[in-house]
Write a protein that holds these residues in place. Structure first.
Motif, PDB file in Angstrom:
ATOM      1  N   SER A  71       0.846  -1.187   0.000  1.00 19.34           N
ATOM      2  CA  SER A  71       0.000   0.000   0.000  1.00 19.34           C
ATOM      3  C   SER A  71       0.884   1.241   0.000  1.00 19.34           C
ATOM      4  N   ALA A  72       0.348   2.336  -0.527  1.00 14.56           N
ATOM      5  CA  ALA A  72       1.101   3.594  -0.579  1.00 14.56           C
ATOM      6  C   ALA A  72       0.117   4.758  -0.550  1.00 14.56           C
ATOM      7  N   PRO A  73       0.314   5.730   0.362  1.00 15.18           N
ATOM      8  CA  PRO A  73      -0.563   6.904   0.383  1.00 15.18           C
ATOM      9  C   PRO A  73      -0.194   7.878  -0.731  1.00 15.18           C
ATOM     10  N   PHE A  74      -1.124   8.738  -1.083  1.00 17.04           N
ATOM     11  CA  PHE A  74      -0.842   9.738  -2.106  1.00 17.04           C
ATOM     12  C   PHE A  74      -1.723  10.963  -1.888  1.00 17.04           C
ATOM     13  N   VAL A  75      -1.235  12.073  -2.382  1.00 14.48           N
ATOM     14  CA  VAL A  75      -2.000  13.315  -2.423  1.00 14.48           C
ATOM     15  C   VAL A  75      -2.136  13.703  -3.883  1.00 14.48           C
ATOM     16  N   GLN A  76      -3.346  13.948  -4.346  1.00 18.20           N
ATOM     17  CA  GLN A  76      -3.557  14.267  -5.756  1.00 18.20           C
ATOM     18  C   GLN A  76      -4.365  15.547  -5.878  1.00 18.20           C
ATOM     19  N   ALA A  77      -3.891  16.474  -6.694  1.00 25.81           N
ATOM     20  CA  ALA A  77      -4.560  17.763  -6.857  1.00 25.81           C
ATOM     21  C   ALA A  77      -4.185  18.359  -8.203  1.00 25.81           C
ATOM     22  N   GLN A  78      -4.925  19.376  -8.596  1.00 27.24           N
ATOM     23  CA  GLN A  78      -4.640  20.088  -9.836  1.00 27.24           C
ATOM     24  C   GLN A  78      -3.627  21.196  -9.574  1.00 27.24           C
ATOM     25  N   GLY A  79      -2.908  21.564 -10.605  1.00 29.86           N
ATOM     26  CA  GLY A  79      -1.937  22.649 -10.483  1.00 29.86           C
ATOM     27  C   GLY A  79      -1.562  23.195 -11.842  1.00 29.86           C
ATOM     28  N   MET A  80      -0.888  24.326 -11.839  1.00 30.43           N
ATOM     29  CA  MET A  80      -0.408  24.954 -13.061  1.00 30.43           C
ATOM     30  C   MET A  80       1.107  25.081 -12.956  1.00 30.43           C
ATOM     31  N   LEU A  81       1.810  24.547 -13.962  1.00 26.54           N
ATOM     32  CA  LEU A  81       3.267  24.624 -13.981  1.00 26.54           C
ATOM     33  C   LEU A  81       3.699  25.697 -14.957  1.00 26.54           C
ATOM     34  N   SER A  82       4.640  26.531 -14.522  1.00 24.85           N
ATOM     35  CA  SER A  82       5.113  27.642 -15.349  1.00 24.85           C
ATOM     36  C   SER A  82       6.631  27.645 -15.386  1.00 24.85           C
ATOM     37  N   PHE A  83       7.160  27.859 -16.588  1.00 28.12           N
ATOM     38  CA  PHE A  83       8.602  27.994 -16.754  1.00 28.12           C
ATOM     39  C   PHE A  83       8.858  28.931 -17.928  1.00 28.12           C
TER      40      PHE A  83
END
Length: 359
Positions: free
Chosen positions: A38-50
């Motif tokens: 088993s493995a916990p995770f956090v999942q969410a939306q985001g915006m990546l900028s470079f």
């Protein structure tokens, strides 16, 4: 295999998108005899900028040691390692297509913009944090390569203000095809505020499309075989029509209707046998060398049959199953013999007097 290299066999998550006391949940579901890790995770939306490039992405916070037991990211790393994600260092691993879209290389720093804002007297400001690219992975599926980014779970909890909560727990079981049954059985190990779902439900549309495709392909192949059998019928009917005088002479010399029928059955069977032999040899050769033939055709024509931004996969896999080859060959040969019966029966019923009247 590519889907399960990134997705999990079974996923336990909270109804509101957050799971409290994930360690207790992981311990409880691990009591199931078929759960391996088993493995916990956090999942969410985001915006990546470079620089001047901006891309929306799916941010997944993971624990590298635990994640390595339920997914196969380690086998798909183009650069860096999953263990390079250290808590507090704000490192990030990007999909290959996402990295190319942002024009970043390992060592560059990208800005992650979280949808949760900071409330200030002036306005609501977006939450920004710089992450250093410590690795790039490529699993061969556009869905993941173009949008997924991995960070350490603790960094994700800090960025998205989740404290010690997580989005869910990913599970690996001993038989991936038992995932629907296992996810149903896990209900008795879970609290009322948690639910379990398996990999077939998370990609239900894909597998439903595959099932429809298999049914349609069966119909198409059946029609192809039917057309081939009709060609044998028409060929033998024309042969009987053309050889009426010869058949009549054989009958007058003492040939029985059964022997005449046997001649045309053998002729049709020989046509089918030669055709099946050539078809099986060509099909097996193509199946064994499809990974060479298709790229050669694509290179020669300057096109790509399976574009990554349209299909789940970018190359054409092939697995030769001799059981299917034998079954299809046997059925086709039986249809070939059946197709010879009517023309052969017509030949055996030919009246010698009628056939030689105008000779």
């Amino acid at each position: 295999t590519r889907i399960l290299g990134v997705a999990s066999h079974v996923q336990v998550s909270g109804y509101d998108g957050e799971l409290n006391n994930w360690q207790r949940v992981a311990d409880e579901v691990s009591k199931h005899p078929r759960v391996l890790a088993s493995a916990p995770f956090v999942q969410a939306q985001g915006m990546l900028s470079f620089d001047q490039s901006v891309r929306g992405s799916l941010i997944r916070g993971v624990l590298p040691d635990a994640e390595d037991k339920v997914a196969d990211f380690a086998q798909h790393m183009k650069s860096g390692r999953l263990e390079d994600l250290q808590p507090g260092r704000f490192g990030i691993i990007l999909g290959a297509d996402l990295a190319r879209a942002l024009h970043v290389m390992p060592g560059d720093k990208v800005t992650l913009i979280a949808p949760q804002g900071l409330v200030t007297p002036a306005a609501i400001l977006p939450r920004l944090k710089q992450f250093q690219v410590v690795g790039i992975f490529e699993v061969g599926m556009f869905e993941y390569d173009s949008s997924l980014a991995l960070i350490h779970m603790q960094d994700a909890q800090t960025l998205y203000r989740m404290e010690d909560r997580v989005s869910g727990v990913r599970l690996k079981i001993d038989d991936l095809f038992a995932a629907p049954r296992v996810s149903h059985e896990l209900a008795k190990y879970l609290d009322a505020d948690a639910m379990a779902s398996d990999w077939t439900r998370s990609h239900a549309n894909f597998f439903r499309a595959v099932q429809i495709e298999k049914n349609v392909m069966f119909i198409i192949l059946l029609l192809i075989v039917a057309v081939a059998a009709f060609n044998i019928v028409s060929t033998l009917v024309m042969a009987v029509q053309d050889k009426q005088a010869d058949i009549a002479i054989l009958r007058t010399l003492g040939a029985s209707p059964g022997s005449i029928m046997a001649i045309f059955v053998i002729q049709g069977a020989l046509i089918g046998f030669i055709g099946l032999g050539l078809g099986v040899a060509g099909g097996v050769s193509l199946a064994l060398n499809i990974d060479v033939v298709v790229p050669a055709i694509e290179h020669a024509l300057g096109i790509q049959f399976l574009s990554k931004d349209v299909y789940y996969i970018s190359d054409l896999p092939s697995e030769l199953q001799w059981g299917d080859v034998i079954a299809i060959t046997a059925v086709s040969f039986v249809l070939t013999l059946v197709a010879t019966l009517y023309p052969s029966w017509r030949a055996s019923r030919l009246n010698p007097a009628e056939a030689l009247r105008y000779e």
